[in-house]
Write an enzyme that holds these catalytic residues in place. Structure first.
Site, short mmCIF file in Angstrom:
data_model
loop_
_atom_site.label_atom_id
_atom_site.label_comp_id
_atom_site.label_asym_id
_atom_site.label_seq_id
_atom_site.Cartn_x
_atom_site.Cartn_y
_atom_site.Cartn_z
N GLU A 46 -5.44 -8.34 0.80
CA GLU A 46 -6.19 -8.03 2.02
C GLU A 46 -7.65 -7.78 1.66
O GLU A 46 -7.95 -7.04 0.73
CB GLU A 46 -5.63 -6.78 2.72
CG GLU A 46 -4.26 -6.94 3.32
CD GLU A 46 -3.79 -5.66 4.02
OE1 GLU A 46 -4.65 -4.86 4.46
OE2 GLU A 46 -2.57 -5.46 4.12
N GLU A 69 0.80 -1.22 0.00
CA GLU A 69 0.00 0.00 0.00
C GLU A 69 0.83 1.27 0.00
O GLU A 69 0.64 2.16 0.83
CB GLU A 69 -0.96 0.01 1.20
CG GLU A 69 -1.99 -1.09 1.17
CD GLU A 69 -3.04 -0.96 2.27
OE1 GLU A 69 -4.07 -1.62 2.16
OE2 GLU A 69 -2.82 -0.20 3.23
#
Length: 487
Positions: free
Chosen positions: A386, A179
């Site tokens: 995720e 991320e």
């Protein structure tokens, strides 16, 4: 929804990250990371043990976390029992090189991960390893300013290359970092303390660029060291939808998606910044130095697949140029309240009801849309690293945890992923966040995500593991290769 079609070798998995699960923050030679410092909320210049003793009330942090460092054998046995086909986890840079650039690796840290990788392979669980999950070495931050300095590129590639060589043949899937597009919005993970808004944004975008170059060079190194391995970046993704059908709002949503998410796919997969992103940087005097060597590295270091994390969607509306400057500064870093004058204002979607348990506006259909959006831009196999539901869980006296809300969230999202697969989008794996409870990045153990309950709270606990209802549900999903989703 009338059929379930998942690829034969689909990777049904779950995920964790080192600083959120391992604990043992200073054991066996491990160094301190920026993620540790942010989690512990301590002064990075003060001796950690003394700082922790003096700081008073706190939420659970990375000092102990879920104590996976001492419970890894038990935790991996539970993964085998659940039937996981893959486990996405991260290696702590500071367990391998405590200061980030040590002359020799820390052998106890190397052995810890070797034990885990060997056991996973023994169990038939694919290890999928993230090289850098928010935990940049505090030693390098203090030494030269972290990713705001080009030296970080050199040190990261050296660290990554060591792992590629050491685990060659044992690890088939690598993830470069986690991320990045969200990381640059969280100053603590970058060691940024600048208070001047313009200078702070310049630092953020400089760090962002150097991370892109580091990722590209690490990808190239992986291809050269272990041609059989596959490697990719991981993007945080929350597609933004127009608040109304007004053209201004439609363009605002496009701006939000492009400037916070889609540009990242272009940089990684095409090796260049899109024109709209360069214009945005130049218009705001945020543009970092991009050398010819940088451009060549970005062009060369192309990923083998693309990975993203998804939790929910958001909305966007047009934001006028003359919006209150103080409001812009206050909300700039909030992922759901970003304001870019003249471009967009991000907000929660009022047409999706808020979940009373965790205050989210969950959007399974947005997951389906995310697959289409990402694949349209990268045309590479996709992996979900995720996707999960965070909320308080209740441990009953009988050792039971009834988390039907988590099961409902995951089921609805997996079904939408199945729709994307039926449309021909190549999805190679899905990793629920998380396998066992880990510390939240901001709420300790007050918010849980795992299939396995870890018995501790902000004041401690015996760390005993308990299987939640969702553990057995996911076990059945894996065993039936998704067919039980139709039950």
């Amino acid at each position: 929804m009338n059929k379930i079609v998942f690829p034969k070798d689909f990777l049904w998995g779950a995920a964790t990250s080192a600083f959120q699960v391992e604990g043992a923050y200073n054991e066996d030679g491990k160094g301190l990371s920026l993620a540790d410092i942010r989690s512990m909320n301590i002064n990075p210049d003060e001796e950690p043990t003394k700082a922790l003793a003096n700081k008073g009330d706190k939420i659970a942090d990375s000092t102990v976390a879920s104590d996976h460092y001492h419970h890894w054998e038990e935790d991996l046995a539970l993964m085998k029992e659940c039937g996981l086909k893959s486990y996405r986890f991260s290696i702590a840079w500071t367990r391998i090189f405590p200061n980030g650039d040590d002359e020799e690796p820390n052998q106890k840290g190397v052995q810890f991960y070797e034990n885990i990788i060997d056991r996973l392979n023994e169990y038939g669980i694919e290890p999928i390893i993230t090289l850098y999950h928010f935990d940049f070495p505090a030693g390098l931050q203090k030494k030269y300013g972290g990713f705001s300095n080009r030296q970080a590129i050199v040190d990261f590639v050296r660290y990554a290359s060591f792992l590629f060589k050491h685990f060659k043949g044992k690890v088939r899937y690598w993830l470069v970092n986690n991320e990045q597009n969200a990381m640059i919005r969280r100053d603590g993970y970058l060691g940024i303390t600048e208070t001047n808004p313009l200078k702070r944004e310049q630092l953020r975008h400089r760090c962002n660029h150097y991370m892109y170059v580091a990722c590209a060079k690490a990808i190239t190194a992986c291809h050269e060291i272990d041609p059989e391995a596959k490697i990719a970046p991981v993007m945080a993704y929350a597609p933004h939808f127009p608040l109304t059908s007004k053209p201004e709002d439609v363009l605002a949503a496009r701006n939000a998606n492009d400037l916070f998410f889609h540009y990242m796919i272009d940089v990684h997969c095409r090796g260049e910044y899109p024109g709209y992103y360069i214009k945005w940087l130049k218009d705001n005097d945020w543009c970092p130095e991009i050398t010819e060597e940088d451009s060549a590295a970005l062009k060369k270091g192309k990923p083998d697949f693309f990975a993203f994390n998804y939790y929910r969607s958001n909305a966007a509306e047009y934001c006028p140029e003359d919006v209150d400057p103080e409001l812009v500064e206050k909300l700039r870093v909030d992922a759901r309240s970003r304001i870019l004058p003249g471009l967009c204002r991000c907000l929660q979607n009022p047409l999706i009801s808020e979940d009373e348990r965790n205050k989210w506006r969950s959007d399974p259909i947005g997951f389906h849309i995310a697959f289409r959006n990402v694949y349209e831009l990268c045309h590479l196999p996709l992996m979900i690293c995720e996707n999960g539901y965070g909320a308080p869980d209740t441990l009953e006296k009988e050792g039971l945890i009834h988390d039907s809300y988590r099961i409902e969230y995951l089921k609805n999202h997996i079904l939408q992923m199945n729709e994307a697969i039926q449309e021909g989008i190549p999805v190679i794996g899905y990793h629920a966040w998380t396998f066992l409870d880990v510390i939240s990045t901001s709420e300790g153990f007050r918010k849980r995500y795992g299939f396995v309950y870890v018995n501790r709270d902000d004041n401690g606990g015996d760390l005993k593991r308990y299987k939640k209802d969702s553990f057995y549900w996911y076990q059945k999903v894996i065993k039936t290769h998704g067919k039980s989703l139709m039950d």
